[in-house]
Design an enzyme around this catalytic site. Structure first.
Site, PDB file in Angstrom:
ATOM      1  N   CYS A 177       0.548  23.847   5.178  1.00 39.78           N
ATOM      2  CA  CYS A 177       0.386  22.546   4.968  1.00 39.78           C
ATOM      3  C   CYS A 177       1.363  22.149   3.805  1.00 39.78           C
ATOM      4  O   CYS A 177       1.688  21.110   3.144  1.00 39.78           O
ATOM      5  CB  CYS A 177      -1.044  21.962   4.104  1.00 39.78           C
ATOM      6  SG  CYS A 177      -1.353  22.797   2.841  1.00 39.78           S
ATOM      7  N   CYS A 191       0.828  -1.264  -0.005  1.00 34.62           N
ATOM      8  CA  CYS A 191      -0.028   0.062  -0.061  1.00 34.62           C
ATOM      9  C   CYS A 191       0.852   1.147  -0.047  1.00 34.62           C
ATOM     10  O   CYS A 191       1.715   1.312   0.691  1.00 34.62           O
ATOM     11  CB  CYS A 191      -0.699  -0.045   1.231  1.00 34.62           C
ATOM     12  SG  CYS A 191      -1.955   1.585   1.305  1.00 34.62           S
ATOM     13  N   PHE A 239      -8.499  32.741   3.979  1.00 33.10           N
ATOM     14  CA  PHE A 239      -8.698  31.455   3.867  1.00 33.10           C
ATOM     15  C   PHE A 239      -9.477  30.533   4.787  1.00 33.10           C
ATOM     16  O   PHE A 239      -9.194  29.429   5.418  1.00 33.10           O
ATOM     17  CB  PHE A 239      -7.257  30.611   3.281  1.00 33.10           C
ATOM     18  CG  PHE A 239      -6.679  31.167   2.347  1.00 33.10           C
ATOM     19  CD1 PHE A 239      -6.833  30.981   0.854  1.00 33.10           C
ATOM     20  CD2 PHE A 239      -5.447  32.121   2.884  1.00 33.10           C
ATOM     21  CE1 PHE A 239      -5.565  31.473   0.118  1.00 33.10           C
ATOM     22  CE2 PHE A 239      -4.754  32.761   1.854  1.00 33.10           C
ATOM     23  CZ  PHE A 239      -5.001  32.369   0.510  1.00 33.10           C
TER      24      PHE A 239
END
Length: 466
Positions: free
Chosen positions: A423, A88, A310
């Site tokens: 981020c 994965c 934002f």
């Protein structure tokens, strides 16, 4: 005097790993200086690796054998993690102790700030950490009917592949969601639409596990009945089906009624309803701490005006409304602005203590000008929480206002403090360079937020003082 001991050379082909890059690859150097990125290797390890891509200045390789193991190497918790065929690709760092993961992310943040922007934070904030497992309340599972295997697969893509991994458990999603993976495979396998349901999006709230089924063709009555039966059979997991026949704006509940999809920010007495396709933080445990720290670092004084750039659903805006005298939330999406207004009205109605007067506006924040900043009025504090692209236009407009006082109509003054939630450490560094070198700010504090344990994703927070 004893002769100085010279370390014995490593056997030919062995590599000594010096560091870890942003993609969680070990970084080594050959004797000729060529950089080798080794998938699966950790800093301080001595390894052999198989090269599968060569360029003039670098090579990419995969770990073959570890001859000297890092003290930070741990046994991966998930059987689907690794370099084996079919592994994965959802996680990249399960083989590294979580404390070392955080330290590496902190270094990535510091390196980006310094090397990209020549900015050094005056204080490094303690990392924000939460649960290492079962933290991921949002996910997008691919769905494939694989005829050769006579099976339906539901999960993330294989490592560096477009194929869906054959996973039977997942340790980063909540336990009850991991337990749903095999039942979901059986459900899709029983449906008429077995070939035309490519995706299931997960969005957990405090009481609801929303599953958004993307379907390329209208669902039969039999399939709708199967979905309802599945939700009933897994009512203890809070399963709630949403259907998505086309784009995100077509998402709707299969059946109206039932509990509301929402999350709480208990420290502020705020409840945030949302739709499963709305942007919300993946990790609710970290989000609560993140909001609390951001509000504390802003140090909003009674009566002060605050702008939340934002603002999304109002994740920071509404908590700020419990402290400030006035709040302005600005967001690029009209749909999110509408949702944030609804959330404000809902919380204003349900709270014993009213929120500060709060206004929401929709605006393209990637094209904002100094004149628009002035038109929005001055605010003592700013909260900035942009997507990965960062807040370049906002930072540039602030820098222009600092350098050209003629633009400051009516005595407009810049915010005295900015808390920037990021981020992407690269775009944070770019914007920090503008704020520090051209807009008159100091970077007084910065630190990482381990929003995504076991992945290479780096979330961070920085504080700028005028």
């Amino acid at each position: 005097m004893t002769e100085k001991q010279v370390p014995a050379p490593h056997p030919e082909g062995w590599l000594e790993i010096e560091s870890l890059d942003i993609e969680a690859q070990g970084v080594a150097r050959r004797a000729d200086g060529k950089v080798v990125f080794v998938d699966g290797a950790l800093p301080s390890e001595l390894v052999t690796a198989k090269v599968h891509r060569r360029k003039n200045n670098w090579e990419q390789a995969s770990l073959v054998e570890v001859h000297r193991e890092s003290a930070q190497r741990v046994r991966p918790r998930c059987p689907h993690f690794g370099l084996h065929e079919g592994a994965c690709g959802g996680c990249k760092m399960q083989h590294l102790h979580v404390g070392a993961q955080v330290a590496i992310k902190q270094r990535v943040l510091e390196d980006n700030l310094w090397h990209l922007a020549k900015v050094k934070s005056e204080t490094m904030l303690p990392a924000i950490q939460g649960p290492d497992w079962g933290y991921r309340w949002r996910a997008r599972f691919s769905v494939r009917h694989v005829r050769k295997k006579e099976a339906v697969l539901v999960g993330f893509h294989e490592r560096k592949s477009r194929y869906v991994a054959d996973i039977r458990e997942c340790h980063v999603v909540p336990w009850h969601v991991s337990d749903l993976l095999l039942p979901l495979r059986a459900l899709i396998g029983s449906m008429d639409a077995i070939e035309t349901c490519p995706q299931i999006e997960l969005a957990c709230g405090d009481a609801v596990t929303a599953l958004v089924l993307r379907h390329l063709e209208p669902l039969s009555q039999g399939d709708l009945a199967r979905l309802r039966a599945f939700a009933s059979d897994h009512a203890d997991a809070g399963v709630q089906w949403w259907l998505q026949p086309k784009g995100p704006d077509t998402v709707r509940l299969l059946d109206e009624g039932g509990p509301e999809l929402a999350y709480a920010l208990p420290e502020f007495g705020i409840t945030m309803p949302f739709r499963p396709t709305d942007f919300t933080q993946v990790n609710p445990h970290i989000n609560r701490v993140l909001v609390e720290r951001a509000v504390r670092l802003l140090d909003v004084q009674p009566g002060a005006r605050v702008i939340d750039w934002f603002c999304g659903l109002g994740n920071f805006t509404l908590p700020l409304g419990t402290r400030a005298g006035e709040v302005l939330g600005i967001e690029g999406s009209e749909a999110l602005v509408a949702r944030s207004r609804e959330n404000f009205e809902r919380n204003q109605r349900d709270r014993a203590a009213p929120l500060a007067p709060t206004r929401f506006e929709a605006r393209n924040l990637f094209e904002i000008t100094p004149q628009q900043l002035v038109a929005d009025g001055q605010a003592d504090r700013w909260l900035v929480d942009p997507p990965r692209e960062g807040a370049f236009a906002l930072s540039k407009a602030l820098a222009d206002l600092h350098q050209d006082h003629a633009l400051r109509e009516g005595g407009w003054t810049p915010p005295r403090r900015i808390v920037y939630v990021s981020c992407n450490p690269a775009t944070l560094a770019r914007d920090a360079g503008l704020l520090v070198h051209q807009a008159g700010y100091r970077c007084t504090a910065a630190g990482v937020v381990n929003m995504f344990p076991h992945t290479a994703h780096v979330e961070s927070m920085a504080v700028f003082e005028l």
